[in-house]
Design an enzyme around this catalytic site. Structure first.
Site, short mmCIF file in Angstrom:
data_model
loop_
_atom_site.label_atom_id
_atom_site.label_comp_id
_atom_site.label_asym_id
_atom_site.label_seq_id
_atom_site.Cartn_x
_atom_site.Cartn_y
_atom_site.Cartn_z
N GLU A 58 51.33 43.38 32.76
CA GLU A 58 50.09 42.43 32.71
C GLU A 58 49.69 42.02 30.96
O GLU A 58 49.31 40.98 30.88
CB GLU A 58 48.74 43.01 33.22
N GLN A 89 47.74 39.90 40.27
CA GLN A 89 48.17 40.11 41.75
C GLN A 89 46.66 40.68 42.43
O GLN A 89 46.43 40.06 43.43
CB GLN A 89 49.05 41.07 41.80
N PHE A 90 46.01 41.34 41.62
CA PHE A 90 44.68 41.97 42.00
C PHE A 90 43.76 42.08 40.78
O PHE A 90 44.28 42.33 39.88
CB PHE A 90 44.51 43.26 42.92
N ASP A 120 41.94 43.84 39.91
CA ASP A 120 41.74 45.42 39.31
C ASP A 120 42.73 45.35 38.41
O ASP A 120 42.67 46.42 37.34
CB ASP A 120 42.08 46.23 40.54
N PHE A 121 43.88 44.93 38.44
CA PHE A 121 44.94 45.11 37.66
C PHE A 121 44.96 44.54 36.09
O PHE A 121 45.70 44.83 35.28
CB PHE A 121 46.34 44.67 38.21
N HIS A 142 42.01 47.81 44.79
CA HIS A 142 42.32 46.64 45.07
C HIS A 142 40.91 45.74 45.54
O HIS A 142 41.17 44.98 46.13
CB HIS A 142 43.36 46.33 46.24
#
Length: 666
Positions: free
Chosen positions: A405, A427-428, A430-431, A472
């Site tokens: 990321e 992707q989420f 959270d990431f 997630h």
């Protein structure tokens, strides 16, 4: 004739002319003389700090002279020779170091923490690692434009321990980007020797692990540095690929002058002093009768006169007078919003379809727009938002990324520096923690620091209600609304999502675009089929009433609508914020002044969230109009649990109706 000692460095003139050799010498001498002057000024208290590159001039000068002036270089704070070799006016450099307006950051940053498009230089930030990924982004732009240009980026041996280094090398190798990674192996971090920093013989060996060519060069040998880098750059222009170079050198002064060098054994210091790149090259040039005392005196006099004149003019410049309006206006690049009205043809779309359609139409509108993310190409992303995009736009513009990321956010920054747009999909949401640093410290601050915008949209699939657990399900918008320089968008409906996404991509500033996963396939709405935009900073008044103002966004909008539909006796203004930064303060305040009561609903946990700031604003702006305390409703102060019954207990949804009733009966 001066006394000339034998050079301790073996030079091979190769096919270089005497004129070229003298230019190499001149370009090394200039930063050395500037540094010697700065050290005097530092002792006199006339500058605040200095990071010395004495003894390492050959690397900065050699690399810079090997590249074309149109090619970007990303130096560190010890690479003065990059700036002087690119012939930046000394007046501007000295003003930068003194915090004057004619510097490059208007007194907002110090040292070499700046860039300049006029000279194709992109300075570092103190976190070191991000500039490596930014170089990848500039190199990617060069690759896509097919302009045959190379990018060079510097780091020290300490920076090679950062994750950004490894992410950037991996991305460059996977994408075969035309970038030269230059490691200045200084012997020490601040005070930590190399044997406590890495456990391999040569840092260049790391290139093998990433499938790229790597080289070890004598960083104190100006001919070797210049000739080899020039040859490699010419090769990369013909066959784009990344290359790693480890320059063996030594930092002979402290990390910065206040640090000193007491931790360095004297014999080691003496060994490297004997390898001084300027003294040794000077001896070589004299021995070959290329340099004479007359030429050297001419060079020295000329450079010192330039230094003195530039210092005089920098000192003569007035100090910056603080101006709050100027400071605030420079946080973001000016954005002239273009209102593109929707057409009359509509079709029913889910939220996820509206985002996909808006993204596709922006790709058609902006030919320089690149989308990047994990699994977004052939697979179409984990939510299938970019399904079919590869077939329409090709893999150059729809790019699968490794799981990195930080590097991909940094690539987006590099694309912006090179004049291109990007959308980065987390992707989420959270990431995003794995890419947090470049977002809040690079993207957010660049325009304020040196007027370089970050034309990057970060898509953030977020939110609970889908039984996905702690990693997630977060809705982490408050991390970013706190950071000046970022814009934060959070639509609740397909229509808004499509129009606001178009605006986010048009906006030259960094935008965090939140997309609630639980709404992706559960919310439908008629949406215009053509491209259209919606303005930032305008909330939507969904229902009108007299008793209370309900202020919310994202999934909270639908929770509130459900309560109002089931309780027809409640007369409420329901405000969907739509964008959180900028925030439509006027709509909120006007509504609360009318109703006299306010309840703020958010999915995020309570402390430090958006609701807290809005509540504080209402207490300051509407206190005399309030008939009850401002009420906040939020989720539990725990991580988000997985199993349904625990998630239901966690979410603010189940608490909202009773809290609303309590407020109405106050």
């Amino acid at each position: 004739m001066p006394t000339i000692t034998k050079s301790n460095i073996d030079y091979d003139k190769r096919n270089l002319s005497d004129k070229a050799l003298l230019k190499l010498y001149y370009n090394m001498l200039k930063p050395r003389l500037i540094e010697e002057k700065m050290l005097i000024l530092l002792r006199q208290g006339k500058i605040s700090k200095w990071f010395s590159g004495i003894g390492q001039e050959a690397i900065s000068v050699g690399v810079t002279m090997a590249l074309k002036p149109s090619e970007y270089i990303l130096p560190m704070h010890r690479n003065l020779g990059v700036f002087t070799t690119r012939e930046i006016p000394l007046h501007r450099l000295f003003c930068q170091w003194q915090g004057k307006a004619s510097g490059f950051t208007k007194g907002r940053d110090r040292s070499f923490h700046f860039g300049t498009q006029d000279y194709n230089i992109v300075g570092m930030i103190s976190h070191l690692g991000p500039q490596l990924g930014v170089a990848d982004g500039i190199a990617l732009a060069n690759l896509l434009k097919k302009n045959g240009q190379v990018t060079a980026v510097f780091t020290g041996e300490g920076g090679t321990s950062e994750g950004d280094f490894h992410e950037a090398l991996n991305v460059a190798s996977v994408w075969q980007l035309p970038v030269i990674f230059c490691i200045e192996n200084n012997g020490y971090g601040l005070s930590t020797p190399t044997n406590e920093q890495y456990h391999c013989k040569h840092l260049a060996d790391r290139g093998k692990g990433y499938g790229m060519d790597s080289f070890i060069l004598d960083g104190n040998n100006i001919i070797e540095t210049y000739s080899k880098v020039k040859k490699l750059a010419e090769s990369i222009r013909k066959r784009p690929r990344p290359i790693l170079i480890e320059f063996k050198t030594f930092r002979r002064r402290g990390h910065e002058e206040a640090s000193g060098t007491k931790y360095v054994p004297q014999e080691l210091m003496s060994e490297w002093e004997a390898k001084d790149p300027i003294e040794n090259f000077r001896s070589y040039l004299f021995s070959k009768k290329i340099l004479s005392a007359e030429i050297e005196d001419q060079y020295t006099s000329e450079i010192k006169a330039e230094i003195d004149a530039a210092l005089d003019s920098a000192y003569a410049e007035e100090n910056i007078i603080p101006n709050e309006t100027i400071e605030l206006n420079d946080v973001y690049k000016q954005f002239e919003y273009q209102d593109i009205k929707p057409n009359s043809n509509v079709k029913e779309l889910r939220l996820i379809d509206a985002i996909s359609e808006g993204l596709r139409q922006s790709m058609e509108k902006h030919k320089d727009l690149v989308i990047m993310g994990q699994d977004i190409a052939e697979y179409g992303g984990v939510f299938k938002i970019t399904e079919g995009f590869v077939e329409q736009f090709g893999k150059d513009r729809v790019r699968n990324t490794p799981i990195c990321e930080s590097a991909i956010v940094e690539v987006g920054m590099g694309l912006s520096i090179a004049g291109m747009k990007s959308v980065v999909e987390m992707q989420f949401s959270d990431f995003v923690t794995s890419g947090f640093n470049p977002i809040v410290n690079y993207l957010a601050k660049s325009h304020y620091r040196w007027e370089q915008n970050a034309d990057v949209v970060v898509r953030m699939p977020c939110g609970a209600g889908v039984a996905a657990g702690p990693f997630h399900s977060q809705t982490n918008e408050a991390w970013f609304t706190k950071t000046p320089g970022l814009k934060v968008v959070y639509p609740a409906f397909p229509y808004d999502a499509k129009g606001l996404l178009a605006t986010a991509i048009n906006d030259p500033n960094p935008v965090l675009f939140f997309e609630h996963k639980a709404l992706y396939r559960s919310i439908r709405q008629d949406v215009p089929t053509d491209y259209f935009t919606l303005p930032f900073g305008q909330a939507a008044l969904l229902t009108e009433g007299e008793s209370v103002s309900i202020i919310t966004y994202g999934a909270g909008v639908h929770w509130a609508l459900e309560v109002l539909e089931n309780n027809s006796d409640i007369s409420a203004d329901l405000i969907d914020l739509r964008t959180l930064q900028p925030l439509d303060k006027e709509a909120i305040i006007n509504s609360v002044k009318k109703t006299g009561k306010a309840i703020i609903l958010q999915e995020d946990s309570l402390f430090g969230g958006i609701a807290s700031d809005i509540s504080a604003m209402l207490m300051e702006e509407c206190f005399e109009h309030l008939d009850a305390p401002v009420k906040r409703v939020a989720s539990m102060e725990t991580p988000i649990p997985f199993i349904g019954q625990l998630e239901d207990q966690y979410l603010a949804k189940g608490k909202f109706e009773s809290a609303l009733r309590d407020l109405l009966s106050y």
